[in-house]
Scaffold this motif. Structure first.
Motif, short mmCIF file in Angstrom:
data_model
loop_
_atom_site.label_atom_id
_atom_site.label_comp_id
_atom_site.label_asym_id
_atom_site.label_seq_id
_atom_site.Cartn_x
_atom_site.Cartn_y
_atom_site.Cartn_z
N GLU A 1 15.23 -17.08 24.31
CA GLU A 1 15.96 -18.28 23.89
C GLU A 1 15.06 -19.31 23.20
O GLU A 1 15.54 -20.17 22.47
N ARG A 2 13.75 -19.20 23.45
CA ARG A 2 12.82 -20.19 22.92
C ARG A 2 11.64 -19.49 22.25
O ARG A 2 11.04 -18.59 22.81
N TYR A 3 11.33 -19.94 21.03
CA TYR A 3 10.24 -19.36 20.24
C TYR A 3 9.21 -20.44 19.94
O TYR A 3 9.54 -21.46 19.32
N ILE A 4 7.97 -20.22 20.36
CA ILE A 4 6.89 -21.16 20.11
C ILE A 4 5.93 -20.53 19.12
O ILE A 4 5.38 -19.46 19.37
N GLU A 5 5.74 -21.18 17.98
CA GLU A 5 4.84 -20.63 16.96
C GLU A 5 3.50 -21.34 17.00
O GLU A 5 3.42 -22.56 16.91
N MET A 6 2.43 -20.54 17.15
CA MET A 6 1.08 -21.08 17.13
C MET A 6 0.69 -21.51 15.71
O MET A 6 1.19 -20.96 14.73
N PRO A 7 -0.24 -22.46 15.60
CA PRO A 7 -0.68 -22.87 14.26
C PRO A 7 -1.57 -21.80 13.62
O PRO A 7 -2.17 -20.99 14.33
N PRO A 8 -1.59 -21.81 12.27
CA PRO A 8 -0.86 -22.70 11.36
C PRO A 8 0.63 -22.35 11.34
O PRO A 8 1.01 -21.28 10.88
N LEU B 1 4.74 -16.79 19.15
CA LEU B 1 4.59 -16.10 17.86
C LEU B 1 3.30 -16.51 17.17
O LEU B 1 2.89 -17.68 17.23
N PHE B 2 2.69 -15.57 16.47
CA PHE B 2 1.43 -15.82 15.76
C PHE B 2 1.59 -15.45 14.29
O PHE B 2 1.90 -14.30 13.97
N TYR C 1 -6.80 -15.95 12.76
CA TYR C 1 -6.86 -15.36 14.11
C TYR C 1 -7.44 -16.35 15.11
O TYR C 1 -6.87 -16.59 16.18
N THR C 2 -8.57 -16.95 14.77
CA THR C 2 -9.23 -17.88 15.68
C THR C 2 -8.35 -19.09 15.97
O THR C 2 -8.24 -19.54 17.12
N THR C 3 -7.71 -19.62 14.94
CA THR C 3 -6.83 -20.77 15.13
C THR C 3 -5.72 -20.46 16.12
O THR C 3 -5.44 -21.23 17.05
N GLY C 4 -5.08 -19.31 15.96
CA GLY C 4 -3.98 -18.94 16.85
C GLY C 4 -4.43 -18.68 18.28
O GLY C 4 -3.84 -19.19 19.24
N VAL C 5 -5.49 -17.90 18.43
CA VAL C 5 -5.96 -17.53 19.76
C VAL C 5 -6.50 -18.74 20.51
O VAL C 5 -6.19 -18.96 21.69
N ALA C 6 -7.32 -19.56 19.83
CA ALA C 6 -7.91 -20.72 20.50
C ALA C 6 -6.85 -21.76 20.87
O ALA C 6 -6.93 -22.39 21.93
N VAL D 1 5.13 -11.75 23.44
CA VAL D 1 4.36 -12.25 22.30
C VAL D 1 4.61 -11.32 21.12
O VAL D 1 4.92 -10.14 21.29
N ALA D 2 4.47 -11.88 19.92
CA ALA D 2 4.61 -11.09 18.70
C ALA D 2 3.86 -11.79 17.58
O ALA D 2 3.65 -13.01 17.63
#
Length: 324
Positions: free
Chosen positions: A285-292, A24-25, A84-89, A105-106
């Motif tokens: 079953e598992r959700y990973i959230e990118m920073p921030p 997730l972003f 955007y850059t933080t999430g993608v990088a 992805v979402a």
């Protein structure tokens, strides 16, 4: 494209026994000082893409993210390329370091662009330019229009919130975040009227969001028109990973649907509830959230309390879950 994801040198298959995973972003409003810096320092792939994307636009994204003044960072035209850059990088670093290849992805609003990029449907350097332009257009629309406001409503009766918006000219449901949190957007008098109507009908709590404009409302119409023209000139690829739209809740792979999805999003409703319903229905079953990170996993915990949520706030978080 993100070579570390879309070449043999980047991708590793998930273990057969790994849980079905969505990455997730987050979007605008999640920005925070020093976002992404710990990952930049620890992961070479993240460092490479931070530097590349910063060089692709007319602002120093890295400096704004790591050392930027809060007021400057929260200007829409700056916030969008920075988040955007933080999430993608960081996603590039996660894939490179831990071999994570999500099943879906979402992204929430701006995060939709990050998700599409991670999926292989949008070139990263093109993407950072797009969101920089999106931010400019939205900032300009805010400055040229009447004073706008966004208000989060915490209320179990979400129907009452939507009906109140329907009855007040100019008011719009900007986001359906959970089964009890709705965001209302529009001119300040319209948002105030919505609040009064809801107060008359049901119990609710209200929080005015510190965004300075009425995003995802009719006040962004000029921005939506200009940005859709920009989208129509952009080349998109078919995504390798399924993307769940925060506009329709549909699963798609890019192609011709992208322009419609991302253009209508500027004035339309972000339906995060529909995103989570789709992902849960697909067996995630598992959700990973990118920073921030933190906001979206909070929504997931409300909507799917049985799911595993991983907000990545530092490289140590990833090491703890996925191994060193």
């Amino acid at each position: 494209m993100l070579e570390t994801i879309h070449s043999d040198g980047w991708i590793n298959e998930l273990n057969e026994d790994a849980p079905t995973t969505a990455v997730l972003f987050p979007g605008q409003g999640s920005q925070q000082p020093e976002m992404g810096q710990a990952f930049y320092d620890a992961w070479p792939a993240t460092r490479e893409w931070f530097d590349t994307l910063s060089a692709a636009v007319d602002i120093d994204v890295r400096e704004l993210c790591f050392d930027g003044d809060h007021t400057v960072l929260t200007k829409t035209e700056n916030t969008q390329p920075c988040v955007y850059t933080t999430g993608v990088a960081t996603f590039a670093g996660l894939a490179d370091r831990h071999g994570i290849v999500p099943d879906y992805v979402a992204g929430h609003s701006l995060g939709h662009f990050s998700a599409l990029t991670a999926a292989g449907g949008l070139d990263p350097e093109t993407g950072v330019g797009l969101v920089r332009e999106r931010g400019r257009q939205m900032q300009q629309a805010a400055e040229q229009g009447a004073e706008g406001e966004m208000m989060a409503v915490l209320c179990r009766d979400t129907t009452a919130v939507e009906q109140a918006c329907d009855r007040v000219e100019g008011a719009n449901v900007a986001a359906r975040n959970t089964d009890s949190q709705t965001v209302v957007s529009g001119p300040e008098p319209a948002v105030s009227q919505v609040r009064d109507r809801i107060d008359d009908e049901t119990r609710a709590r209200f929080t005015t969001l510190d965004v300075g404009a009425a995003f995802h409302s009719g006040q962004m119409e000029t921005a939506a028109t200009a940005f859709t023209e920009k989208l129509a000139e952009t080349s998109f690829e078919r995504a390798d990973i399924p993307v769940v739209s925060d506009v329709s809740g549909d699963v798609y792979h890019g192609d011709t649907q992208v322009v419609q999805e991302l253009g209508s999003q500027v004035v339309g409703t972000v339906d995060w509830c529909a995103v989570v319903e789709t992902l849960a229905g697909a067996g995630v079953e598992r959700y990973i959230e990118m920073p921030p990170a933190g906001t979206l996993t909070g929504f997931i915990e409300r909507l799917c309390p049985e799911a595993e949520t991983i907000p990545l706030e530092s490289p140590a978080d990833a090491a703890e879950v996925f191994g060193a």
